[in-house]
Design a protein around this motif. Structure first.
Motif, short mmCIF file in Angstrom:
data_model
loop_
_atom_site.label_atom_id
_atom_site.label_comp_id
_atom_site.label_asym_id
_atom_site.label_seq_id
_atom_site.Cartn_x
_atom_site.Cartn_y
_atom_site.Cartn_z
N UNK A 7 0.87 -1.29 -0.01
CA UNK A 7 -0.15 0.04 -0.29
C UNK A 7 0.96 1.27 0.00
N UNK A 8 0.71 1.91 -0.97
CA UNK A 8 1.79 3.25 -1.34
C UNK A 8 0.84 4.61 -1.65
N UNK A 9 1.67 5.60 -1.63
CA UNK A 9 1.07 6.70 -1.98
C UNK A 9 1.01 6.68 -3.33
N UNK A 10 -0.22 7.27 -3.95
CA UNK A 10 -0.32 7.29 -5.42
C UNK A 10 0.78 7.86 -6.36
N UNK A 57 -6.46 8.57 -0.08
CA UNK A 57 -6.31 7.72 -1.61
C UNK A 57 -4.89 7.25 -1.38
N UNK A 58 -5.01 5.80 -1.79
CA UNK A 58 -3.75 4.95 -1.53
C UNK A 58 -3.55 4.38 -2.87
N UNK A 59 -2.68 3.57 -3.39
CA UNK A 59 -2.76 2.52 -4.40
C UNK A 59 -2.27 1.22 -3.61
N UNK A 60 -2.76 0.01 -4.16
CA UNK A 60 -2.55 -1.24 -3.62
C UNK A 60 -1.74 -2.18 -4.95
N UNK A 61 -0.63 -2.43 -4.71
CA UNK A 61 0.07 -3.40 -5.59
C UNK A 61 0.17 -4.74 -5.10
#
Length: 112
Positions: A7-10, A57-61
Motif C-alpha cells: 500500500x503506497x502513496x499514489x 487515497x492510496x494505491x495497492x500493488x
C-alpha cells in the motif's frame, strides 16, 4: 511462492512499477484504495465549510513471486516508495499455496 501486497502513496506508483520491472517482475495488479493509519486523515475546506477526510487515497500493488525473489521485490518497493513522511505505506508478505494460469492450465511457478 509468496504474495506481496504493498500500500503506497499514489504518486509513487510509476517509480515503484519501474523499480519492480528492473528486478524482473513482469506483471502486477494495481488497485486504487482508500484508508488511513497513523495519518488519521486530514481536514479540507469545501464551500467555506471545514470537513474531515478520514480515508486517504492510496494505491495497492499485488504481485506473486517465487520465494527467492521476495527480498529483491521488498527492497525495490521500500527504497522507491520511501519519502520519510508519515503515510508512506506498508508491505505485507504472505504464503501462496497454489497458482493456476487459466488460459494454459500451468501451475505454480510456471503460472507466475
Amino acid at each position: 511462492m509468496k504474495k506481496i501486497e504493498a500500500i503506497i502513496k499514489p504518486f509513487k506508483l510509476d517509480d515503484v512499477r519501474a523499480a519492480l520491472s528492473e528486478v524482473g517482475i513482469a506483471g502486477m495488479t494495481v488497485s486504487e484504495v482508500k484508508g488511513f493509519g497513523r495519518q488519521r486523515g486530514h481536514t479540507e475546506l469545501y464551500r467555506g465549510a471545514e470537513y474531515m477526510v478520514d480515508f486517504l487515497p492510496k494505491v495497492k500493488i499485488e504481485i506473486v513471486v517465487a520465494d527467492e525473489d521476495v527480498e529483491r521485490c521488498v527492497e525495490a518497493i521500500t527504497e522507491t516508495a520511501h519519502t520519510g513522511k508519515i503515510g508512506d505505506g506498508k508491505i505485507f508478505v504472505s504464503a501462496v499455496e497454489r497458482v493456476i494460469r487459466i488460459r494454459t492450465g500451468e501451475e505454480n511457478e510456471d503460472a507466475i
